[in-house]
Scaffold this motif. Structure first.
Motif, PDB file in Angstrom:
ATOM      1  N   THR A   8      -3.333  38.945 -29.566  1.00 38.75           N
ATOM      2  CA  THR A   8      -2.874  38.391 -28.284  1.00 38.75           C
ATOM      3  C   THR A   8      -2.698  39.517 -27.274  1.00 38.75           C
ATOM      4  OG1 THR A   8      -1.663  36.813 -29.620  1.00 38.75           O
ATOM      5  CG2 THR A   8      -1.211  36.765 -27.292  1.00 38.75           C
ATOM      6  N   THR A   9      -2.142  40.655 -27.736  1.00 34.23           N
ATOM      7  CA  THR A   9      -1.955  41.786 -26.816  1.00 34.23           C
ATOM      8  C   THR A   9      -3.294  42.259 -26.258  1.00 34.23           C
ATOM      9  OG1 THR A   9      -0.248  42.418 -28.374  1.00 34.23           O
ATOM     10  CG2 THR A   9      -0.707  43.963 -26.595  1.00 34.23           C
ATOM     11  N   ILE A  10      -4.279  42.366 -27.138  1.00 38.41           N
ATOM     12  CA  ILE A  10      -5.611  42.808 -26.695  1.00 38.41           C
ATOM     13  C   ILE A  10      -6.183  41.822 -25.668  1.00 38.41           C
ATOM     14  CG2 ILE A  10      -8.020  42.836 -27.484  1.00 38.41           C
ATOM     15  CD1 ILE A  10      -7.086  45.375 -28.276  1.00 38.41           C
ATOM     16  N   GLU A  11      -5.988  40.533 -25.933  1.00 36.70           N
ATOM     17  CA  GLU A  11      -6.500  39.513 -25.002  1.00 36.70           C
ATOM     18  C   GLU A  11      -5.789  39.615 -23.657  1.00 36.70           C
ATOM     19  OE1 GLU A  11      -9.122  37.155 -25.245  1.00 36.70           O
ATOM     20  OE2 GLU A  11      -9.538  38.577 -26.836  1.00 36.70           O
ATOM     21  N   LEU A  12      -4.461  39.883 -23.716  1.00 35.30           N
ATOM     22  CA  LEU A  12      -3.686  40.044 -22.476  1.00 35.30           C
ATOM     23  C   LEU A  12      -4.226  41.217 -21.675  1.00 35.30           C
ATOM     24  CD1 LEU A  12      -0.007  39.513 -23.653  1.00 35.30           C
ATOM     25  CD2 LEU A  12      -1.277  38.106 -22.042  1.00 35.30           C
ATOM     26  N   LEU A  13      -4.477  42.313 -22.378  1.00 38.69           N
ATOM     27  CA  LEU A  13      -5.006  43.510 -21.720  1.00 38.69           C
ATOM     28  C   LEU A  13      -6.350  43.242 -21.067  1.00 38.69           C
ATOM     29  CD1 LEU A  13      -4.441  46.539 -24.072  1.00 38.69           C
ATOM     30  CD2 LEU A  13      -3.936  46.401 -21.649  1.00 38.69           C
ATOM     31  N   ARG A  14      -7.207  42.522 -21.810  1.00 35.24           N
ATOM     32  CA  ARG A  14      -8.541  42.234 -21.307  1.00 35.24           C
ATOM     33  C   ARG A  14      -8.462  41.370 -20.048  1.00 35.24           C
ATOM     34  NH1 ARG A  14     -11.308  38.339 -20.898  1.00 35.24           N
ATOM     35  NH2 ARG A  14      -9.875  37.049 -22.088  1.00 35.24           N
ATOM     36  N   GLU A  15      -7.611  40.350 -20.115  1.00 32.29           N
ATOM     37  CA  GLU A  15      -7.495  39.421 -18.990  1.00 32.29           C
ATOM     38  C   GLU A  15      -6.889  40.142 -17.778  1.00 32.29           C
ATOM     39  OE1 GLU A  15      -8.838  36.615 -18.927  1.00 32.29           O
ATOM     40  OE2 GLU A  15      -7.993  35.725 -17.106  1.00 32.29           O
ATOM     41  N   ALA A  16      -5.862  40.982 -18.038  1.00 35.22           N
ATOM     42  CA  ALA A  16      -5.246  41.726 -16.941  1.00 35.22           C
ATOM     43  C   ALA A  16      -6.256  42.671 -16.311  1.00 35.22           C
ATOM     44  CB  ALA A  16      -4.053  42.512 -17.454  1.00 35.22           C
ATOM     45  N   GLY A  17      -7.033  43.347 -17.144  1.00 36.47           N
ATOM     46  CA  GLY A  17      -8.056  44.266 -16.650  1.00 36.47           C
ATOM     47  C   GLY A  17      -9.097  43.561 -15.815  1.00 36.47           C
ATOM     48  N   ALA A  18      -9.423  42.328 -16.191  1.00 41.90           N
ATOM     49  CA  ALA A  18     -10.456  41.583 -15.468  1.00 41.90           C
ATOM     50  C   ALA A  18      -9.950  41.071 -14.121  1.00 41.90           C
ATOM     51  CB  ALA A  18     -10.933  40.414 -16.319  1.00 41.90           C
ATOM     52  N   ARG A  19      -8.661  40.758 -14.035  1.00 40.81           N
ATOM     53  CA  ARG A  19      -8.119  40.159 -12.807  1.00 40.81           C
ATOM     54  C   ARG A  19      -7.739  41.207 -11.759  1.00 40.81           C
ATOM     55  NH1 ARG A  19     -10.550  36.699 -13.363  1.00 40.81           N
ATOM     56  NH2 ARG A  19     -10.449  35.396 -15.200  1.00 40.81           N
ATOM     57  N   LEU A  20      -7.384  42.410 -12.229  1.00 35.49           N
ATOM     58  CA  LEU A  20      -6.905  43.419 -11.287  1.00 35.49           C
ATOM     59  C   LEU A  20      -8.058  44.162 -10.615  1.00 35.49           C
ATOM     60  CD1 LEU A  20      -4.004  44.837 -13.400  1.00 35.49           C
ATOM     61  CD2 LEU A  20      -3.781  43.808 -11.153  1.00 35.49           C
ATOM     62  N   PRO A  21      -7.789  44.756  -9.439  1.00 34.51           N
ATOM     63  CA  PRO A  21      -8.829  45.580  -8.821  1.00 34.51           C
ATOM     64  C   PRO A  21      -9.223  46.721  -9.757  1.00 34.51           C
ATOM     65  CG  PRO A  21      -6.964  45.309  -7.342  1.00 34.51           C
ATOM     66  CD  PRO A  21      -6.579  44.684  -8.630  1.00 34.51           C
ATOM     67  N   THR A  22     -10.455  47.209  -9.613  1.00 35.23           N
ATOM     68  CA  THR A  22     -11.007  48.161 -10.580  1.00 35.23           C
ATOM     69  C   THR A  22     -10.082  49.347 -10.861  1.00 35.23           C
ATOM     70  OG1 THR A  22     -12.987  47.667  -9.352  1.00 35.23           O
ATOM     71  CG2 THR A  22     -13.229  49.186 -11.190  1.00 35.23           C
ATOM     72  N   LYS A  23      -9.528  49.942  -9.783  1.00 34.36           N
ATOM     73  CA  LYS A  23      -8.732  51.155  -9.998  1.00 34.36           C
ATOM     74  C   LYS A  23      -7.460  50.868 -10.788  1.00 34.36           C
ATOM     75  CE  LYS A  23     -10.625  53.713  -6.228  1.00 34.36           C
ATOM     76  NZ  LYS A  23     -10.556  54.035  -4.833  1.00 34.36           N
ATOM     77  N   VAL A  24      -6.767  49.776 -10.451  1.00 34.06           N
ATOM     78  CA  VAL A  24      -5.548  49.418 -11.180  1.00 34.06           C
ATOM     79  C   VAL A  24      -5.915  48.997 -12.600  1.00 34.06           C
ATOM     80  CG1 VAL A  24      -3.412  48.097 -11.027  1.00 34.06           C
ATOM     81  CG2 VAL A  24      -4.724  48.550  -8.965  1.00 34.06           C
ATOM     82  N   GLY A  25      -7.070  48.346 -12.725  1.00 35.80           N
ATOM     83  CA  GLY A  25      -7.542  47.887 -14.041  1.00 35.80           C
ATOM     84  C   GLY A  25      -7.670  49.041 -15.004  1.00 35.80           C
ATOM     85  N   GLN A  26      -8.171  50.175 -14.504  1.00 33.22           N
ATOM     86  CA  GLN A  26      -8.316  51.361 -15.364  1.00 33.22           C
ATOM     87  C   GLN A  26      -6.954  51.833 -15.865  1.00 33.22           C
ATOM     88  OE1 GLN A  26     -10.490  54.174 -13.041  1.00 33.22           O
ATOM     89  NE2 GLN A  26     -12.450  53.200 -13.471  1.00 33.22           N
ATOM     90  N   THR A  27      -5.949  51.820 -14.954  1.00 38.69           N
ATOM     91  CA  THR A  27      -4.597  52.237 -15.336  1.00 38.69           C
ATOM     92  C   THR A  27      -4.079  51.349 -16.455  1.00 38.69           C
ATOM     93  OG1 THR A  27      -4.361  52.508 -12.979  1.00 38.69           O
ATOM     94  CG2 THR A  27      -2.417  52.977 -14.293  1.00 38.69           C
ATOM     95  N   ILE A  28      -4.307  50.045 -16.272  1.00 40.68           N
ATOM     96  CA  ILE A  28      -3.851  49.093 -17.293  1.00 40.68           C
ATOM     97  C   ILE A  28      -4.485  49.424 -18.638  1.00 40.68           C
ATOM     98  CG2 ILE A  28      -4.214  46.681 -18.047  1.00 40.68           C
ATOM     99  CD1 ILE A  28      -1.896  46.787 -16.301  1.00 40.68           C
ATOM    100  N   GLY A  29      -5.792  49.776 -18.588  1.00 41.38           N
ATOM    101  CA  GLY A  29      -6.507  50.132 -19.812  1.00 41.38           C
ATOM    102  C   GLY A  29      -5.856  51.311 -20.516  1.00 41.38           C
ATOM    103  N   ILE A  30      -5.518  52.337 -19.715  1.00 46.63           N
ATOM    104  CA  ILE A  30      -4.937  53.549 -20.314  1.00 46.63           C
ATOM    105  C   ILE A  30      -3.553  53.245 -20.880  1.00 46.63           C
ATOM    106  CG2 ILE A  30      -4.127  55.902 -19.807  1.00 46.63           C
ATOM    107  CD1 ILE A  30      -6.385  55.866 -17.583  1.00 46.63           C
ATOM    108  N   VAL A  31      -2.716  52.577 -20.046  1.00 48.99           N
ATOM    109  CA  VAL A  31      -1.349  52.244 -20.490  1.00 48.99           C
ATOM    110  C   VAL A  31      -1.408  51.384 -21.756  1.00 48.99           C
ATOM    111  CG1 VAL A  31       0.755  51.009 -19.879  1.00 48.99           C
ATOM    112  CG2 VAL A  31      -0.373  52.429 -18.186  1.00 48.99           C
ATOM    113  N   GLY A  32      -2.279  50.366 -21.707  1.00 53.34           N
ATOM    114  CA  GLY A  32      -2.417  49.455 -22.854  1.00 53.34           C
ATOM    115  C   GLY A  32      -2.878  50.211 -24.085  1.00 53.34           C
ATOM    116  N   GLY A  33      -3.847  51.109 -23.876  1.00 54.22           N
ATOM    117  CA  GLY A  33      -4.375  51.888 -24.989  1.00 54.22           C
ATOM    118  C   GLY A  33      -3.290  52.693 -25.661  1.00 54.22           C
ATOM    119  N   ILE A  34      -2.431  53.320 -24.834  1.00 57.39           N
ATOM    120  CA  ILE A  34      -1.350  54.129 -25.408  1.00 57.39           C
ATOM    121  C   ILE A  34      -0.347  53.241 -26.140  1.00 57.39           C
ATOM    122  CG2 ILE A  34       0.616  55.627 -24.824  1.00 57.39           C
ATOM    123  CD1 ILE A  34      -1.200  56.719 -22.535  1.00 57.39           C
ATOM    124  N   VAL A  35       0.002  52.120 -25.460  1.00 55.77           N
ATOM    125  CA  VAL A  35       0.987  51.207 -26.076  1.00 55.77           C
ATOM    126  C   VAL A  35       0.469  50.730 -27.428  1.00 55.77           C
ATOM    127  CG1 VAL A  35       2.057  48.936 -25.879  1.00 55.77           C
ATOM    128  CG2 VAL A  35       2.026  50.463 -23.919  1.00 55.77           C
TER     129      VAL A  35
END
Lengths: 365, 494
Positions: free
Chosen positions: B346-373
C-alpha cells in the motif's frame, strides 16, 4: 456459441481430465498391482483404453456426430431414459466430488494439517462454479493455459538423472505384485486413464473441422507418454520395494530436488496439480450438467450449475479421511470404467437397431 | 407470488424484455430566428449582417480563425449586392443545409451559417485549437519516432495520413455524447481490416448514450464486452507508429476528438506486453525484451505473494543458507507476513500515486523521501523485514516494465488479491488465485475474439510475433485474431 473446439484444445482438455493427482501415487499403484517393470503393463493398458476410445469413434461415425441423447431418444422412451439420466447425473456429481476432495486430503499430508478441509474444498468448488458457468469452449481455453502451467514440471524428472539406475528396473516382468495378478489389480491402475470417456459429451460442440477424435487420441497418448516418463523415472530412482511401500512416491521424488534458491519443490509442484483436479471435477460436473439440462431444458442460466456445484460440495462431506476417500474414489472409478465400456457398446447396438429399422422401412415402401 | 411460483421463476427462463426503438426526429428547415434563439445568452455568439446584400452570418467567435473569417465571409460579402452575393454562394465551399439540427451542429464545429433569401449555407472557418505535435509523456521512446498524438483529432488523422499513403485508409466520422457531441473517428485500411469488425465497432459506438465522452480510455469502456473485467480490452496508445503498425496488421483504430490517445481492436492480453520499440531493435534483442516483460509480469503478480506464502507456511522451502538471514530480518517484525506485505504494498502504491499527481520536481522529492522511508527507516524501526522490501520493490519495478500503463495498473491491483490468498492458504491459495485469474481471462473476449490468443485458441504462427519478436523474414502473415481477408503480409490483393 459460434466457436467450435479445435483438436489441440480437445487434446489438452482430455490431458487435463486424465492427468490429475493420481500421477503422484501412480508408481506405487503400478508396482503394487502389476509387479516389477509394471510400466510395460501400463503401456498395454494405455492401448486398451485407446481401443475404448475407438469405440466412441465408431459411435460418432455411425451416429453422424449426433449427441448421445439424440441417439438414445430416437429409439427409447423418455420415461425410461430420464431416470437413467438422473442417476448418471448424481453419479457424475459423486465422481467430481471425490476426485476434487481427494486432492485436498492428500494435500493435508504435506501442509495445512489443522485447517478445515471443507473450507479449502469450498474455495475449490467456487472455482469449479466459475468454470462451469462458462461454455465448454472457454473451459477448454482455461484447460490449455493450465496444461502449459503443468507441462514444465515434467522437466523436473531430469533432476533425478544422476540417481537413476537401470539395474533398479530389474530384468523381471510382472513379478511380486502385492495381491497377485488379478484383473481387479489391473483395473485399479486403469483408473488413472479415466476421463477420456467424457468425449461423448463434446459431440454437440464440435464440427468436422474440429477433428474430435484426433484430439482425444492425442490427449490420451500425451497423458500416457507423460505418465510413462514419470513411471520410468520412478522405477529407476526407487527400488521396487520402496515403490511398493511409499504412499506417494512422486512427492518423495520431488523432495529430493534442492536448488540454490528453493528446496522442497513438492510444496509448489504438488499444488500446481490442483488445476488437473479442477478440470477433472469441472468436466465431470459438466457431464452431470449435460444430463440434467436434457431433463430440464428451459432453465435460467447459472441456476443448474449452482445446484450441481452445491451437490459436489455436499457430497464432499461424505469423505472425511484419506483412506476413506481413496476407497470411495476407487469404487466410483471402477463403476466409471464399466460405464466407459458399456455406454458406447449400448449406443452402437441402438444405432445398429436404428439402421436395421430404417432399412426395413425402406424395403416396405 | 406463492413460494412454488417463486421457485419456478428462479429456475425457469422467462421471455426476454423487449426494447423499443426511438423514432427519428422530424427535420425542420433552418431559420435565422431559431438559430439566434438557440445561441442567445452565449457571449461568444456573433451575428453579422450585410444589409446591402441581405446576408446574415452567425458563428461562434472562439472557434473560428480570423484569417478564415476574413477570407470566406468579410471579403466576399462586403460591398456586394444581392446578385453578386448569390454568385458567391454558388461556390462549392458554401454548402447548403436543409436541416436546422445540421446547421446548429455545424456552428458548434466552427462553421459559419449564412442566411440568404430563405436558404442557409455552411462554410468551414474553424481554426485549429490545441498544442502542436510533441512527444508523448506517458509512452516515452528511446529509438524510433518521437511524435505523439495531440488533443486535436484533425491533426492526429493528418499524422496518420502522412504515414499511410494509401487510398485504402478510411476514416468514418461518428458522434457520441448526448450533450457534448464528441466526434469519434473510426480508422481502418479497407481490404486489410475485417469489415464485420468495423461494422460492429461502429454499431457499438453509435449505441453509446452518455453526456460526454471525453477520452479514448473512457470510450472503450462503453464498447467492450466485459465491462466488469479488471483488464483493459482495447489497446490505447499515444504513439502514431503504434497505431500505424496495428492498422497495417488489419486492426481497426479509433480516435476521440479531444483525446491524445487512439485505441485499436481486436486486442489480446499478450498484445499489451509488446511495444513498437521491439521492431526497431534487432530481433534477438526484441525477443529478449519481450521475455523480460513476461518475466516482469510473473514477478509483479507473484513475488510478494510467494514471500508471504513461504514465510507464513512453507519455511521448509527456503535453503538453509538463506534461512538464517531471513529469520534474522523477520525476528524484529511484530506483524504477520500478510499484514507486513499489505502495508508495504500500500505504501508503494501511495508513493506511486503521489508521484504521478504532483508536478515533476516535487514528484522527485517524494520519490527520494519515500525511498528513504521505505528503504531504511522502516527496516530500522522493525516495521518490516528487508527481504520484503526487496520483494515489494522488485514487484513495483517489474510492473513498470509492462508498456501499457492501464494494463500495468490492472496487474498491480490483482496482486493484492494474490497476496491475500497466499496469506490464507500459502502456495495453494496463490495457485488458486492465479487459477481464478485464468478462469476469468478464458471468458473475456474483444470484438468476438478470444483474449488469450495465441495461447488459447493456440496458434504457433502468431506466437512468433507475440512471445518472441520473430525476424522480419519469418513474419509473413497477419495475426489470426484480426480475421483479415488478406493474410499474407507482403502483398495486398485488390
Amino acid at each position: 456459441m459460434n466457436e467450435k473446439l479445435s483438436a489441440f484444445h480437445i487434446a489438452t482438455l482430455i490431458y487435463m481430465i486424465e492427468n490429475n493427482i493420481v500421477l503422484f501415487a501412480l508408481p506405487r499403484l503400478v508396482a503394487e498391482n502389476m509387479g516389477t517393470n509394471g510400466w510395460v503393463g501400463y503401456i498395454f493398458l494405455a492401448l486398451v483404453s485407446t481401443g475404448n476410445i475407438l469405440l466412441y469413434l465408431v459411435v460418432y461415425r455411425m451416429g453422424k456426430g449426433r449427441s448421445m441423447f439424440d441417439i438414445l431418444e430416437k429409439s427409447l422412451s423418455k420415461w425410461i431414459l430420464y431416470p437413467v439420466y438422473a442417476g448418471l447425473a448424481v453419479f457424475y456429481i459423486m465422481i467430481a466430488s471425490f476426485v476434487g476432495k481427494n486432492f485436498f486430503l492428500i494435500f493435508q499430508m504435506i501442509s495445512f494439517q489443522t485447517s478445515n478441509v471443507m473450507f479449502i474444498f469450498l474455495l475449490f468448488c467456487i472455482m469449479v462454479y466459475f468454470l462451469l458457468i462458462k461454455p465448454v469452449y472457454n473451459i477448454s481455453k482455461a484447460a490449455t493455459v493450465f496444461a502449459f502451467m503443468t507441462w514444465w514440471t515434467l522437466l523436473l524428472t531430469s533432476y533425478q538423472a544422476r540417481e537413476w539406475k537401470l539395474i533398479r528396473l530389474t530384468s523381471y516382468f510382472f513379478e511380486d505384485p502385492a495381491g497377485g495378478q488379478v484383473l481387479h489389480n489391473w483395473a485399479e491402475v486403469y483408473t488413472s486413464f479415466i476421463g477420456y470417456e467424457l468425449c461423448i459429451f463434446l459431440f454437440p460442440y464440435v464440427n468436422k473441422k474440429s477433428k474430435l477424435f484426433k484430439g482425444v487420441l492425442y490427449g490420451h497418448l500425451l497423458t500416457a507418454l507423460a505418465q510413462v516418463i514419470v513411471l520410468l523415472t520412478a522405477f529407476g530412482f526407487f527400488s521396487f520395494q520402496q515403490l511398493q511401500s511409499l504412499l506417494y512416491p512422486i512427492i518423495d521424488m520431488l523432495d529430493f530436488i534442492e536448488m540454490p534458491f528453493i528446496n522442497r519443490v513438492e510444496n509448489l509442484v504438488f499444488v500446481i496439480f490442483v488445476f488437473g483436479n479442477l478440470i477433472s471435477t469441472t468436466m465431470f460436473s459438466f457431464a452431470s450438467l449435460s444430463m440434467v439440462k436434457r431433463i430440464f431444458p428451459k432453465t435460467r442460466p447459472k441456476r443448474l450449475e449452482f445446484l450441481i456445484v452445491l451437490g459436489v460440495f455436499i457430497v464432499g462431506f461424505y469423505s472425511k479421511y484419506l483412506s476413506q476417500s481413496e476407497y470411495q474414489l476407487r469404487r466410483v472409478l471402477f463403476t466409471e470404467i464399466g460405464i466407459a465400456f458399456i455406454l458406447p457398446m449400448l449406443l452402437i447396438l441402438v444405432l445398429l437397431f436404428q439402421k436395421l429399422r430404417e432399412r426395413m422401412n425402406s424395403h416396405e415402401h | 407470488m406463492d413460494i412454488f411460483a417463486k421457485i419456478k421463476h428462479f429456475f425457469v427462463a422467462g421471455e426476454e424484455e423487449k426494447t423499443t426503438v426511438k423514432e427519428p426526429e422530424k427535420n425542420e428547415p433552418p431559420s435565422l430566428t431559431h438559430t439566434i434563439q438557440e445561441f442567445e445568452k452565449s457571449m461568444d455568439f456573433v451575428h453579422r449582417t450585410y444589409p446591402q446584400c441581405n446576408v446574415d452570418v452567425i458563428y461562434l467567435a472562439f472557434l473560428v480563425g480570423n484569417d478564415q473569417l476574413f477570407q470566406e465571409i468579410i471579403r466576399p460579402f462586403t460591398d456586394v449586392d444581392e446578385e453578386e452575393a448569390k454568385t458567391v454562394l454558388c461556390r462549392s465551399q458554401y454548402v447548403a443545409v436543409v436541416d436546422s439540427k445540421e446547421c446548429i451542429e455545424g456552428i458548434l464545429n466552427g462553421k459559419a451559417a449564412i442566411f440568404f433569401r430563405g436558404s442557409t449555407y455552411l462554410i468551414d472557418i474553424a481554426k485549429p485549437v490545441g498544442r502542436s505535435v510533441e512527444q508523448s509523456e506517458t509512452e516515452t521512446v528511446i529509438s524510433g519516432p518521437h511524435d505523439g498524438f495531440v488533443e486535436n483529432i484533425s491533426q492526429n488523422l493528418g499524422v496518420l495520413r502522412q504515414r499511410v499513403k494509401s487510398s485504402h485508409l478510411k476514416f468514418i466520422k461518428l458522434e457520441v455524447g448526448e450533450v457534448a457531441k464528441n466526434v469519434v473517428v473510426v480508422a481502418y485500411i479497407e481490404g486489410l481490416a475485417n469489415q464485420e469488425i468495423v461494422d460492429e465497432l461502429i454499431r457499438r459506438i453509435q449505441r453509446i448514450e452518455y453526456n460526454a465522452v471525453t477520452d479514448s480510455n473512457m470510450l472503450i469502456q462503453f464498447i467492450d464486452e466485459n465491462p466488469n473485467s479488471i483488464f483493459p480490452q482495447f489497446m490505447t496508445t499515444e504513439r502514431p507508429d503504434a497505431i500505424v503498425s496495428k492498422l497495417v496488421a488489419g486492426r481497426v483504430a479509433g480516435f476521440v476528438d479531444g483525446s491524445p490517445s487512439g485505441f485499436t481492436c481486436p486486442t489480446a492480453f499478450f498484445d499489451f506486453f509488446s511495444s513498437p520499440d521491439d521492431y526497431y531493435q534487432r530481433w534477438l534483442i526484441g525477443t529478449a525484451l519481450r521475455f523480460l516483460r513476461l518475466i516482469g509480469f510473473l514477478i509483479t503478480i507473484s513475488f510478494t505473494a510467494f514471500y508471504v506464502s513461504v514465510t507464513t507456511y512453507h519455511y521448509e522451502m527456503i535453503p538453509h543458507t538463506m534461512l538464517l538471514n531471513l529469520t534474522e530480518s523477520r525476528a524484529k517484525v511484530p506483524f504477520p507476513p500478510l499484514l507486513e506485505a499489505l502495508l508495504m504494498e500500500t505504501t508503494i502504491e501511495l508513493l506511486r500515486e503521489a508521484g504521478a499527481r504532483l508536478p515533476t520536481k516535487v514528484g522527485q522529492t517524494i520519490g527520494i523521501v519515500g525511498g528513504i522511508v521505505i528503504g531504511q527507516a522502516a527496516v530500522q524501526a522493525g516495521f518490516t523485514s528487508n527481504i520484503l522490501i526487496i520483494a515489494v520493490a522488485t514487484s513495483a519495478i517489474a510492473s513498470f516494465v509492462i508498456p501499457s500503463y492501464i494494463m500495468s495498473a490492472s496487474i498491480r491491483l490483482i496482486r493484492f488479491g494474490l497476496i491475500i490468498m497466499a496469506g490464507i492458504l500459502g502456495n495453494l491459495g496463490l495457485l488458486m488465485a492465479i487459477g481464478m485469474v485464468v478462469i476469468h481471462l478464458a471468458g473475456v473476449t474483444n470484438m468476438g475474439t478470444s483474449y488469450l490468443t495465441p495461447l488459447a485458441p493456440i496458434n504457433f504462427k502468431d506466437m512468433l510475433d507475440t512471445y518472441i519478436r520473430g525476424p522480419f523474414w519469418a513474419l509473413r502473415s497477419r495475426p489470426t485474431i484480426v480475421k483479415t481477408p488478406n493474410k499474407k503480409i507482403n502483398k495486398m490483393r485488390k
